[in-house]
Scaffold this active site. Structure first.
Site, mmCIF file in Angstrom:
data_model
loop_
_atom_site.group_PDB
_atom_site.id
_atom_site.type_symbol
_atom_site.label_atom_id
_atom_site.label_comp_id
_atom_site.label_asym_id
_atom_site.label_seq_id
_atom_site.Cartn_x
_atom_site.Cartn_y
_atom_site.Cartn_z
ATOM 1 N N ARG A 16 24.310 59.155 39.627
ATOM 2 C CA ARG A 16 24.110 57.777 39.148
ATOM 3 C C ARG A 16 24.226 57.744 37.629
ATOM 4 N NH1 ARG A 16 19.230 56.109 38.188
ATOM 5 N NH2 ARG A 16 18.310 56.942 40.079
ATOM 6 N N TYR A 58 36.023 32.692 36.056
ATOM 7 C CA TYR A 58 36.106 33.192 37.436
ATOM 8 C C TYR A 58 34.886 32.718 38.247
ATOM 9 C CZ TYR A 58 35.977 36.521 41.283
ATOM 10 O OH TYR A 58 35.915 37.091 42.528
ATOM 11 N N ASP A 68 36.929 38.760 29.516
ATOM 12 C CA ASP A 68 37.364 39.259 30.829
ATOM 13 C C ASP A 68 38.886 39.366 30.768
ATOM 14 O OD1 ASP A 68 38.209 39.571 33.470
ATOM 15 O OD2 ASP A 68 36.591 38.339 34.296
ATOM 16 N N LYS A 99 41.865 44.512 40.753
ATOM 17 C CA LYS A 99 43.111 43.759 40.680
ATOM 18 C C LYS A 99 44.259 44.634 40.165
ATOM 19 C CE LYS A 99 40.187 40.595 41.954
ATOM 20 N NZ LYS A 99 39.499 39.716 41.013
#
Ligand SMILES: *Cc1c(COP(=O)(O)O)cnc(C)c1O
Length: 382
Positions: free
Chosen positions: A51, A103, A175, A200
């Protein structure tokens, strides 16, 4: 290797972290492990628990930092986890200015999640720069924007917006999902933090959900690292490897897909059943000049208005080559109906006010033969 001196295509293949430092393997192995032997207390190892850090994830994070010209990168389990990580620089009582056509998931996390912690958001049309200055308040701490925006591909002058942000001491967050670091580097234009849905274009193959945060300065990196470890929405080693594998071909995919997108956009523009085509590479696009100034390509996303709802429905039900789905940036063309897909989380009045009407479609052009894609549209529109 001094990767800074090389051009983007060479850096994609040789980011400086492409080799396994322990074995010399030319593809960093998938360190599918949660914990690391800590027997020697005098000499702690670099990694202790996956982690907090993992060698495969680290190679990806270094690659991301190199490609975006940042100091540090962080890999998250999704684009939204990355955006959550970036927005966690805010504290209770802070205010953030966000582009109005952000978004849908970012809209949702700001209006229904961060509000629970006393963080307040104002959505503004940042393409008009004066809106930033007019909406800054005493407690405004950050500015968040996308250019081109989704789905109407509106262009914001990133450098000018970040300049205003700096004047008011804001943390500028961009972004950069639609452009990728190949076409646009917001950190070079004054942004402090860049976020990506690596699901994406970066991943590019519709086979991994991932997010990246890249920071300009190490001080912000420390905060992001803290959140990444505290929340634990990290990208696993398998997906980190898959993402790096996809990113190596980013340039050739983007070049080809953008070229095809331009050709399709030009064809759509001439069709009698198409009312309007949105593409930042058209010289009559209102943001054309600014986009040319701040980026190196127009991308593979084209949005268009059909003459009516019935034609829109027919296209969605009869088209053959593109998959009709959410998401974008993949090798296969993806046709999206923003009304019920990407913008489903937005109230209707606001969606309509943004121009997301029920005759709007968005296509992410893939690597198929573009003439066959055009023929497919020709058939369903006739
Ligand atoms: C998809 C997307 C996101 C969210 O990313 P996920 O990987 O789906 O969590 C954020 N911003 C933009 C611009 C996107 O297209």
């Amino acid at each position: 290797m001094k990767t800074k001196d090389y051009s983007f295509d060479t850096k994609l293949i040789h980011p400086g972290s492409e080799m396994d430092p322990f074995t010399g393997a030319v593809s960093v192995p998938i360190y599918q492990v949660s914990t690391f032997d800590q027997g020697n207390l005098q000499n702690p190892r670099e990694f202790d628990y996956s982690r907090s850090g993992n060698p495969t994830r680290k190679a990806l994070e270094q690659m991301a930092a190199v490609l975006e010209n940042g100091s540090e990168g962080f890999a998250f389990s999704s684009g939204m986890a990355a955006i959550h990580g970036a927005l966690s620089v805010l504290n209770a009582g802070d205010h953030i200015l966000v582009c109005e056509d952000v978004y849908g998931g970012t809209y949702r996390i700001l209006t229904r999640y961060f509000t629970k912690f006393g963080i307040e958001t104002t959505f503004v049309d940042v393409t008009k720069l004066e809106n930033i200055e007019e909406n800054v308040k005493n407690n405004t701490k950050a500015l968040f924007l996308e250019s081109p925006s989704n789905p109407l591909l509106k262009i914001t002058d990133i450098e000018a917006a970040c300049h205003i942000g700096k004047k008011y001491g804001l943390i500028n967050i961009v972004d950069n999902t639609f452009m990728t670091p190949y076409y646009q580097n917001p950190l070079d234009l004054g942004a402090d933090i860049v976020v990506h849905s690596a699901t994406k274009f970066l991943g590019g193959h519709s086979d991994v959900v991932a997010g990246l945060v890249i920071v300009k300065d190490k001080s912000l990196g420390k905060e992001i690292r803290f959140t990444q470890n505290a929340v634990g929405a990290v990208l696993g080693p398998q997906d980190s490897w898959l993402l790096m594998r996809g990113m190596k071909t980013l340039k050739v995919r983007m070049d080809h897909q953008s070229q095809s997108a331009y050709k399709l956009a030009c064809w759509l523009r001439e069709h009698e059943k198409i009312e309007k085509v949105y593409y930042p590479g058209f010289d009559n696009h209102p943001g054309y000049e600014i986009h040319r100034k701040q980026s190196r390509g127009d991308g593979a996303i084209v949005s268009f208005l059909l003459r009516d709802y019935d034609t829109t429905k027919k296209v969605l039900s009869s088209i053959e080559i593109p998959v009709v789905a959410v998401s974008l940036g993949a090798v296969e063309s993806i046709l999206t109906y923003p009304t019920t897909m990407s913008h489903a989380a937005m109230p209707k009045e606001q969606r309509l006010a943004l121009g997301v009407t029920d005759n709007l479609l968005r296509i992410s052009v893939g690597l198929e033969n573009v003439d066959e894609l055009i023929a497919d549209f020709e058939r369903v529109l006739s």
